[in-house]
Design a protein around this motif. Structure first.
Motif, short mmCIF file in Angstrom:
data_model
loop_
_atom_site.label_atom_id
_atom_site.label_comp_id
_atom_site.label_asym_id
_atom_site.label_seq_id
_atom_site.Cartn_x
_atom_site.Cartn_y
_atom_site.Cartn_z
N PRO A 112 0.82 -1.23 0.00
CA PRO A 112 0.00 0.00 0.00
C PRO A 112 0.85 1.26 0.00
CG PRO A 112 -0.93 -1.62 1.49
CD PRO A 112 0.39 -2.18 1.04
N GLU A 113 1.98 1.23 0.70
CA GLU A 113 2.84 2.42 0.78
C GLU A 113 3.51 2.72 -0.55
OE1 GLU A 113 1.88 0.89 4.61
OE2 GLU A 113 2.93 -0.13 2.95
N THR A 114 4.06 1.67 -1.20
CA THR A 114 4.75 1.92 -2.47
C THR A 114 3.76 2.22 -3.60
OG1 THR A 114 4.85 -0.49 -2.88
CG2 THR A 114 6.78 0.56 -1.87
N ARG A 115 2.57 1.63 -3.51
CA ARG A 115 1.52 1.96 -4.48
C ARG A 115 1.17 3.45 -4.38
NH1 ARG A 115 -2.82 -1.31 -6.48
NH2 ARG A 115 -2.17 -2.89 -4.97
N ALA A 116 1.02 3.92 -3.15
CA ALA A 116 0.70 5.33 -2.93
C ALA A 116 1.84 6.23 -3.41
CB ALA A 116 0.44 5.58 -1.45
N ALA A 117 3.08 5.78 -3.23
CA ALA A 117 4.22 6.57 -3.67
C ALA A 117 4.24 6.71 -5.19
CB ALA A 117 5.52 5.94 -3.18
N LEU A 118 3.94 5.62 -5.90
CA LEU A 118 3.89 5.68 -7.36
C LEU A 118 2.76 6.60 -7.83
CD1 LEU A 118 4.53 1.97 -8.38
CD2 LEU A 118 5.93 3.94 -9.03
N ARG A 119 1.63 6.51 -7.16
CA ARG A 119 0.52 7.39 -7.54
C ARG A 119 0.87 8.86 -7.29
NH1 ARG A 119 -4.96 4.14 -5.49
NH2 ARG A 119 -4.81 2.43 -7.02
N ARG A 120 1.55 9.12 -6.17
CA ARG A 120 1.96 10.51 -5.88
C ARG A 120 2.93 11.02 -6.95
NH1 ARG A 120 2.18 8.70 -0.48
NH2 ARG A 120 4.43 8.41 -0.64
N HIS A 183 0.60 17.81 -20.78
CA HIS A 183 -0.21 16.83 -20.05
C HIS A 183 -0.16 15.45 -20.71
CE1 HIS A 183 -1.90 20.54 -18.33
NE2 HIS A 183 -2.13 19.79 -17.28
N GLU A 184 0.11 15.42 -22.03
CA GLU A 184 0.17 14.15 -22.73
C GLU A 184 1.33 13.31 -22.21
OE1 GLU A 184 -1.03 11.13 -25.13
OE2 GLU A 184 -2.08 12.99 -24.61
N ILE A 185 2.43 13.96 -21.83
CA ILE A 185 3.56 13.22 -21.26
C ILE A 185 3.13 12.54 -19.96
CG2 ILE A 185 5.90 13.43 -20.32
CD1 ILE A 185 6.29 15.87 -22.10
N ALA A 186 2.39 13.27 -19.13
CA ALA A 186 1.91 12.70 -17.87
C ALA A 186 0.96 11.53 -18.13
CB ALA A 186 1.23 13.78 -17.03
N ARG A 187 0.08 11.70 -19.11
CA ARG A 187 -0.93 10.66 -19.38
C ARG A 187 -0.30 9.36 -19.86
NH1 ARG A 187 -4.27 15.21 -20.94
NH2 ARG A 187 -3.42 15.20 -23.06
N THR A 188 0.86 9.43 -20.53
CA THR A 188 1.47 8.20 -21.05
C THR A 188 1.97 7.29 -19.93
OG1 THR A 188 3.67 9.22 -21.26
CG2 THR A 188 2.19 9.38 -23.17
N HIS A 189 2.10 7.80 -18.72
CA HIS A 189 2.59 6.99 -17.60
C HIS A 189 1.47 6.22 -16.90
CE1 HIS A 189 5.93 9.68 -18.33
NE2 HIS A 189 6.71 8.88 -17.62
N ALA A 190 0.23 6.66 -17.07
CA ALA A 190 -0.89 6.04 -16.38
C ALA A 190 -1.05 4.56 -16.73
CB ALA A 190 -2.18 6.81 -16.66
N PRO A 191 -0.96 4.15 -18.01
CA PRO A 191 -1.11 2.72 -18.32
C PRO A 191 -0.02 1.85 -17.70
CG PRO A 191 -1.41 4.06 -20.30
CD PRO A 191 -0.87 4.96 -19.25
N VAL A 192 1.20 2.38 -17.58
CA VAL A 192 2.28 1.63 -16.95
C VAL A 192 1.95 1.40 -15.48
CG1 VAL A 192 4.73 1.61 -16.36
CG2 VAL A 192 3.98 2.55 -18.57
N LEU A 193 1.51 2.45 -14.80
CA LEU A 193 1.15 2.32 -13.39
C LEU A 193 -0.02 1.35 -13.22
CD1 LEU A 193 1.27 3.07 -10.42
CD2 LEU A 193 -0.07 5.13 -10.95
N ALA A 194 -1.03 1.46 -14.08
CA ALA A 194 -2.19 0.58 -13.97
C ALA A 194 -1.78 -0.88 -14.16
CB ALA A 194 -3.24 0.98 -15.01
N ALA A 195 -0.86 -1.14 -15.09
CA ALA A 195 -0.40 -2.51 -15.34
C ALA A 195 0.36 -3.05 -14.13
CB ALA A 195 0.47 -2.55 -16.58
N ILE A 196 1.19 -2.23 -13.53
CA ILE A 196 1.93 -2.66 -12.34
C ILE A 196 0.96 -2.97 -11.20
CG2 ILE A 196 3.52 -1.84 -10.53
CD1 ILE A 196 5.04 -0.33 -12.73
#
Length: 234
Positions: A112-120, A183-196
Motif C-alpha cells: 500500500p505504501e509503495t503503491r501510494a508513492a507511485l501514484r503521488r 499533459h500528454e507526457i503525464a498521461r502516457t505513464h498512467a497505463p504503466v502504473l495501472a499494469a503494475i
C-alpha cells in the motif's frame, strides 16, 4: 576585445558543497535547453553569474563529463555533449532491459505504501505539466521510472539505472519537444502504473515496451534530424 558570454540564467550560490550545486544547475540548464548541444561551457561567465570562483565550476564540469553530459576538448574547454543516434539506441536498449524486469518485480513487491508513492509521483508529473515547467516535468518523469526500479528491490539494477541518470534526463527533455501538450507526457505513464497495480507480468512488459518504445522511436527520429541538420550546417 573579447565579448562576454551571454548569461545562462543561473542564480547566485551560497553555502557548502558548491560543486554539486553547480553541477545540478548546469544539468538543469542543459536539460532545459538553455545550454544546447555542442555549446561551449563558458566557465568564467558561469562563475561570475553564480558569484563564485572558477574552481567549483571546473570541478562540476568534470563531474558532468563523467556522467556523459559534457565532453572535454584539450586546450578548448568543456562542451555540451550532443547525443548521437547510436547513443540513443544504446540508452533505450539498456533501459528496456532494466525496466521490464524492474516493473514486474515492483508489481510483485507492491505494498500500500509503495503503491501510494507511485501514484503521488504520477500526480507530481501532472502538476508539473499543469505548471508547464519543463525542468520539473523532466525530473518528475525520471523519478517515476527510478521509483519503479527502487521498489523492485534489486540494488545492482538500481545502480545501473542511476548510472543512466544524466543521459536519461537529456532524452526526457527531448521528449518535451515532441508534445504540444505537456499533459500528454503525464498521461502516457498512467497505463504503466495501472499494469503494475494489476499485477499481470505479460501486460506489464507490454506496457513498458510500448511506453519506452514510443519514446525511443520519436527521440531517435528527432536526434537523427538534428544530426543531419548539424552536418548540413557544418
Amino acid at each position: 576585445m573579447r565579448t562576454a558570454s551571454p548569461p545562462v540564467g543561473l542564480p547566485a550560490l551560497a553555502g557548502t558543497d558548491l560543486v554539486r550545486q553547480v553541477a545540478g544547475m548546469l544539468t538543469e540548464a542543459i536539460v532545459g535547453g538553455r545550454l544546447g548541444p555542442g555549446q561551449k561551457l563558458a566557465e568564467a561567465a558561469v562563475a561570475r553569474e553564480l558569484g563564485i570562483s572558477r574552481a567549483p565550476v571546473r570541478e562540476a564540469a568534470r563531474l558532468l563529463e563523467s556522467q556523459g553530459l559534457l565532453r572535454a576538448c584539450p586546450r578548448r574547454g568543456f562542451f555540451v555533449r550532443a547525443l548521437s543516434p547510436e547513443d540513443v539506441d544504446d540508452l533505450y536498449d539498456l533501459r528496456l532491459c532494466i525496466e521490464r524486469h524492474a516493473a514486474v518485480e515492483a508489481s510483485r513487491r507492491l505494498t500500500p505504501e509503495t503503491r501510494a508513492a507511485l501514484r503521488r509521483q504520477c500526480e507530481a508529473l501532472s502538476e508539473a505539466a499543469f505548471l508547464d515547467d519543463p525542468a520539473r516535468i523532466v525530473e518528475a518523469d525520471y523519478q517515476f521510472h527510478r521509483l519503479i526500479c527502487e521498489i523492485a528491490g534489486n540494488a545492482r539494477a538500481l545502480h545501473l539505472f542511476d548510472g543512466l541518470a544524466a543521459e536519461m534526463r537529456v532524452v526526457i527533455g527531448l521528449i518535451g519537444r515532441l508534445y504540444d501538450d505537456p499533459h500528454e507526457i503525464a498521461r502516457t505513464h498512467a497505463p504503466v502504473l495501472a499494469a503494475i497495480e494489476a499485477g499481470h507480468p505479460e501486460r506489464i512488459v507490454a506496457h513498458v515496451d510500448h511506453h519506452i518504445g514510443v519514446a525511443w522511436r520519436e527521440v531517435g527520429r528527432l536526434v537523427r534530424a538534428l544530426s543531419t541538420r548539424t552536418t548540413e550546417i557544418s
